[in-house]
Design a protein around this motif. Structure first.
Motif, PDB file in Angstrom:
ATOM      1  N   ARG A 112      36.620  57.653  47.255  1.00  0.00           N
ATOM      2  CA  ARG A 112      37.611  57.125  48.194  1.00  0.00           C
ATOM      3  C   ARG A 112      37.693  55.601  48.083  1.00  0.00           C
ATOM      4  O   ARG A 112      38.785  55.017  48.145  1.00  0.00           O
ATOM      5  CB  ARG A 112      37.242  57.523  49.619  1.00  0.00           C
ATOM      6  CG  ARG A 112      38.246  57.067  50.672  1.00  0.00           C
ATOM      7  CD  ARG A 112      37.874  57.597  52.049  1.00  0.00           C
ATOM      8  NE  ARG A 112      38.809  57.139  53.060  1.00  0.00           N
ATOM      9  CZ  ARG A 112      38.726  57.465  54.346  1.00  0.00           C
ATOM     10  NH1 ARG A 112      37.752  58.269  54.763  1.00  0.00           N
ATOM     11  NH2 ARG A 112      39.610  56.998  55.211  1.00  0.00           N
ATOM     12  N   GLN A 113      36.552  54.957  47.915  1.00  0.00           N
ATOM     13  CA  GLN A 113      36.531  53.498  47.766  1.00  0.00           C
ATOM     14  C   GLN A 113      37.238  53.068  46.481  1.00  0.00           C
ATOM     15  O   GLN A 113      37.995  52.095  46.477  1.00  0.00           O
ATOM     16  CB  GLN A 113      35.083  53.010  47.767  1.00  0.00           C
ATOM     17  CG  GLN A 113      34.366  53.198  49.101  1.00  0.00           C
ATOM     18  CD  GLN A 113      32.891  52.882  49.018  1.00  0.00           C
ATOM     19  OE1 GLN A 113      32.399  52.392  47.990  1.00  0.00           O
ATOM     20  NE2 GLN A 113      32.154  53.169  50.082  1.00  0.00           N
ATOM     21  N   GLN A 114      37.009  53.787  45.397  1.00  0.00           N
ATOM     22  CA  GLN A 114      37.678  53.473  44.131  1.00  0.00           C
ATOM     23  C   GLN A 114      39.188  53.657  44.256  1.00  0.00           C
ATOM     24  O   GLN A 114      39.966  52.867  43.709  1.00  0.00           O
ATOM     25  CB  GLN A 114      37.124  54.365  43.014  1.00  0.00           C
ATOM     26  CG  GLN A 114      35.708  53.999  42.603  1.00  0.00           C
ATOM     27  CD  GLN A 114      35.151  54.961  41.570  1.00  0.00           C
ATOM     28  OE1 GLN A 114      35.389  56.174  41.620  1.00  0.00           O
ATOM     29  NE2 GLN A 114      34.407  54.429  40.606  1.00  0.00           N
ATOM     30  N   LYS A 115      39.597  54.680  45.001  1.00  0.00           N
ATOM     31  CA  LYS A 115      41.033  54.917  45.224  1.00  0.00           C
ATOM     32  C   LYS A 115      41.637  53.755  46.003  1.00  0.00           C
ATOM     33  O   LYS A 115      42.751  53.301  45.707  1.00  0.00           O
ATOM     34  CB  LYS A 115      41.233  56.226  45.981  1.00  0.00           C
ATOM     35  CG  LYS A 115      42.691  56.603  46.188  1.00  0.00           C
ATOM     36  CD  LYS A 115      42.817  57.949  46.892  1.00  0.00           C
ATOM     37  CE  LYS A 115      44.287  58.319  47.097  1.00  0.00           C
ATOM     38  NZ  LYS A 115      44.422  59.659  47.788  1.00  0.00           N
ATOM     39  N   ALA A 116      40.907  53.240  46.989  1.00  0.00           N
ATOM     40  CA  ALA A 116      41.384  52.105  47.785  1.00  0.00           C
ATOM     41  C   ALA A 116      41.495  50.842  46.930  1.00  0.00           C
ATOM     42  O   ALA A 116      42.423  50.044  47.082  1.00  0.00           O
ATOM     43  CB  ALA A 116      40.452  51.867  48.967  1.00  0.00           C
ATOM     44  N   ILE A 117      40.552  50.662  46.017  1.00  0.00           N
ATOM     45  CA  ILE A 117      40.580  49.503  45.118  1.00  0.00           C
ATOM     46  C   ILE A 117      41.799  49.570  44.206  1.00  0.00           C
ATOM     47  O   ILE A 117      42.505  48.573  44.006  1.00  0.00           O
ATOM     48  CB  ILE A 117      39.280  49.425  44.283  1.00  0.00           C
ATOM     49  CG1 ILE A 117      38.094  49.099  45.197  1.00  0.00           C
ATOM     50  CG2 ILE A 117      39.407  48.376  43.180  1.00  0.00           C
ATOM     51  CD1 ILE A 117      36.746  49.192  44.508  1.00  0.00           C
ATOM     52  N   ARG A 118      42.076  50.742  43.678  1.00  0.00           N
ATOM     53  CA  ARG A 118      43.244  50.893  42.791  1.00  0.00           C
ATOM     54  C   ARG A 118      44.552  50.707  43.568  1.00  0.00           C
ATOM     55  O   ARG A 118      45.519  50.159  43.040  1.00  0.00           O
ATOM     56  CB  ARG A 118      43.200  52.260  42.107  1.00  0.00           C
ATOM     57  CG  ARG A 118      42.025  52.381  41.128  1.00  0.00           C
ATOM     58  CD  ARG A 118      41.867  53.762  40.536  1.00  0.00           C
ATOM     59  NE  ARG A 118      40.647  53.853  39.742  1.00  0.00           N
ATOM     60  CZ  ARG A 118      40.554  53.535  38.466  1.00  0.00           C
ATOM     61  NH1 ARG A 118      41.628  53.097  37.824  1.00  0.00           N
ATOM     62  NH2 ARG A 118      39.407  53.641  37.821  1.00  0.00           N
TER      63      ARG A 118
END
Length: 225
Positions: free
Chosen positions: A142-148
């Motif tokens: 979820r954090q990686q999705k937010a970064i992208r």
């Protein structure tokens, strides 16, 4: 009465040429207008006073930064008289702010080293930003999705440019978005957040250790009985 041949649409009372109108609309529509858009940039500089006049009628200020090759708008505000607010702030969320701070830091470092167009890989961005996120920000996926998602927004705004998959060129716009003073404030905030996180982790670890010790002692006493 015959239609005015200069009208662009029925009832048109505008006085600007079509090309200048488009530049005016783009300045109002976008967060930034870059010198990379050469045709629009040239028209903006050529008709700057006229475009400024139209924007001032709306209580909006035009800022043209020739050094960085960027133009952007600001809402006029005053304590002396009431100003109707046209522009709405769209603040950056936590993840977007973390990404911006890292981009600004890299841009500052690489520019000082003489790099005219600093670039960065998504792996570098994720590694740094993830180190500041916690379990409260969700799972790693979820954090990686937010970064992208943050990178997508900054790409649309022109702060970065994805030249190849996962590799970005950092635009000088990042200096406009985050001034040196604001960067210093955010770095101090991040250090404070990291210290608090470390303190909470140490407290949790100490509590766990005390609980384990107490449970062991209790078990030993029960075994002795």
């Amino acid at each position: 009465m015959e239609d005015d041949p200069d009208e662009l649409f029925p009832g048109d009372r505008g006085t600007l040429d079509p090309e200048v109108r488009r530049v005016l609309v783009h300045v109002l529509q976008r967060r930034f207008l870059s010198a990379d858009s050469r045709a629009e940039w040239a028209l903006l500089l050529e008709h700057q006073q006229l475009i400024e006049s139209r924007m001032h009628d709306l209580y909006v200020r035009l800022v043209v930064d020739l050094g960085r090759g960027v133009a952007y708008k600001q809402q006029v505000r005053s304590d002396e008289f009431e100003v109707p607010i046209l522009l709405k702030d769209a603040p950056y969320n936590r993840t977007e702010t973390l990404v911006l701070v890292h981009l600004r830091t890299v841009f500052q470092r690489e520019s000082a080293a003489g790099e005219p167009a600093p670039r960065i890989d998504i792996e570098d961005i994720e590694q740094t930003v993830l180190s500041y996120l916690t379990d409260a920000d969700g799972s790693t996926a979820r954090q990686q999705k937010a970064i992208r998602a943050a990178l997508d927004r900054l790409d649309r705004e022109g702060v970065i440019d994805e030249e190849t998959l996962g590799r970005y060129r950092i635009s000088p716009l990042v200096e406009v978005v985050l001034s040196a003073e604001k960067l210093a404030e955010l770095r101090a905030w991040l250090r404070e957040q990291a210290a608090q996180q470390a303190s909470r982790a140490a407290t949790a670890q100490k509590t766990t250790a005390q609980t384990t010790t107490a449970q062991t002692t209790t078990a030993q006493k029960e075994a002795a009985l």
